[in-house]
Design a protein around this motif. Structure first.
Motif, PDB file in Angstrom:
ATOM      1  N   GLU A 192       0.789  -1.167   0.082  1.00  0.00           N
ATOM      2  CA  GLU A 192      -0.203  -0.035   0.014  1.00  0.00           C
ATOM      3  C   GLU A 192       0.939   1.307   0.102  1.00  0.00           C
ATOM      4  O   GLU A 192       1.904   1.410   0.619  1.00  0.00           O
ATOM      5  CB  GLU A 192      -0.922  -0.066   1.035  1.00  0.00           C
ATOM      6  CG  GLU A 192      -1.755   0.978   1.306  1.00  0.00           C
ATOM      7  CD  GLU A 192      -2.996   1.089   2.413  1.00  0.00           C
ATOM      8  OE1 GLU A 192      -3.479   2.138   2.626  1.00  0.00           O
ATOM      9  OE2 GLU A 192      -2.738  -0.005   3.016  1.00  0.00           O
ATOM     10  N   TRP A 193       0.530   2.062  -0.890  1.00  0.00           N
ATOM     11  CA  TRP A 193       1.354   3.250  -0.936  1.00  0.00           C
ATOM     12  C   TRP A 193       1.004   4.427  -0.103  1.00  0.00           C
ATOM     13  O   TRP A 193      -0.375   4.801  -0.072  1.00  0.00           O
ATOM     14  CB  TRP A 193       1.164   3.994  -2.469  1.00  0.00           C
ATOM     15  CG  TRP A 193       1.961   2.899  -3.418  1.00  0.00           C
ATOM     16  CD1 TRP A 193       1.284   2.147  -3.975  1.00  0.00           C
ATOM     17  CD2 TRP A 193       3.477   2.843  -3.755  1.00  0.00           C
ATOM     18  NE1 TRP A 193       1.973   1.427  -5.016  1.00  0.00           N
ATOM     19  CE2 TRP A 193       3.560   1.806  -4.795  1.00  0.00           C
ATOM     20  CE3 TRP A 193       4.229   3.505  -3.522  1.00  0.00           C
ATOM     21  CZ2 TRP A 193       4.544   1.562  -5.365  1.00  0.00           C
ATOM     22  CZ3 TRP A 193       5.554   3.214  -3.855  1.00  0.00           C
ATOM     23  CH2 TRP A 193       5.520   2.354  -4.757  1.00  0.00           C
ATOM     24  N   ASN A 194       1.990   5.130   0.390  1.00  0.00           N
ATOM     25  CA  ASN A 194       1.637   6.273   1.341  1.00  0.00           C
ATOM     26  C   ASN A 194       1.494   7.578   0.380  1.00  0.00           C
ATOM     27  O   ASN A 194       2.515   7.995   0.059  1.00  0.00           O
ATOM     28  CB  ASN A 194       2.934   6.268   2.432  1.00  0.00           C
ATOM     29  CG  ASN A 194       2.484   7.498   3.595  1.00  0.00           C
ATOM     30  OD1 ASN A 194       1.786   8.605   3.278  1.00  0.00           O
ATOM     31  ND2 ASN A 194       2.832   7.285   4.631  1.00  0.00           N
ATOM     32  N   ILE A 195       0.232   7.991   0.273  1.00  0.00           N
ATOM     33  CA  ILE A 195       0.053   9.144  -0.667  1.00  0.00           C
ATOM     34  C   ILE A 195       0.631  10.325   0.019  1.00  0.00           C
ATOM     35  O   ILE A 195       1.090  11.092  -0.885  1.00  0.00           O
ATOM     36  CB  ILE A 195      -1.535   9.138  -0.913  1.00  0.00           C
ATOM     37  CG1 ILE A 195      -1.892   8.027  -1.520  1.00  0.00           C
ATOM     38  CG2 ILE A 195      -1.702  10.419  -1.744  1.00  0.00           C
ATOM     39  CD1 ILE A 195      -1.502   7.446  -2.514  1.00  0.00           C
ATOM     40  N   THR A 196       0.498  10.550   1.094  1.00  0.00           N
ATOM     41  CA  THR A 196       1.286  11.892   1.775  1.00  0.00           C
ATOM     42  C   THR A 196       2.754  11.843   1.511  1.00  0.00           C
ATOM     43  O   THR A 196       3.231  12.952   0.765  1.00  0.00           O
ATOM     44  CB  THR A 196       1.015  12.050   3.272  1.00  0.00           C
ATOM     45  OG1 THR A 196      -0.283  11.763   3.658  1.00  0.00           O
ATOM     46  CG2 THR A 196       1.547  13.252   3.930  1.00  0.00           C
ATOM     47  N   ALA A 197       3.439  10.819   1.733  1.00  0.00           N
ATOM     48  CA  ALA A 197       5.103  10.829   1.277  1.00  0.00           C
ATOM     49  C   ALA A 197       5.064  10.874  -0.335  1.00  0.00           C
ATOM     50  O   ALA A 197       5.818  11.812  -0.690  1.00  0.00           O
ATOM     51  CB  ALA A 197       5.588   9.553   1.349  1.00  0.00           C
TER      52      ALA A 197
END
Length: 74
Positions: free
Chosen positions: A3-8
């Motif tokens: 799962e990708w961390n969108i904030t980063a």
């Protein structure tokens, strides 16, 4: 699946665009101001640090509120 961390991702892309713009402006006025290694490190290293900070240390995503609980369940 990871799962990708969108904030980063958003902060990293913002940094790359902003630093590239600033470096282009500075290098347009004085072409020999920085070495190539310095320019590349200013553009590339901070997004890696931002990603590490948000994915491994803070474990928080402002856009996906379930990010922390999803990581605990895996």
């Amino acid at each position: 699946m990871r799962e990708w961390n969108i904030t980063a991702i958003v902060l990293g892309l913002t940094w790359v665009i902003a630093s590239y713009s600033v470096i282009r402006i500075i290098l347009a006025s004085s072409p020999g101001a920085f070495s190539v290694v310095f320019v590349v490190s200013i553009i590339i290293l901070p997004p890696i640090l931002i990603s590490t900070l948000f994915e491994n240390i803070l474990k928080y995503d402002f856009f996906n509120k379930d990010y922390k609980s999803d990581r605990k369940n895996k």
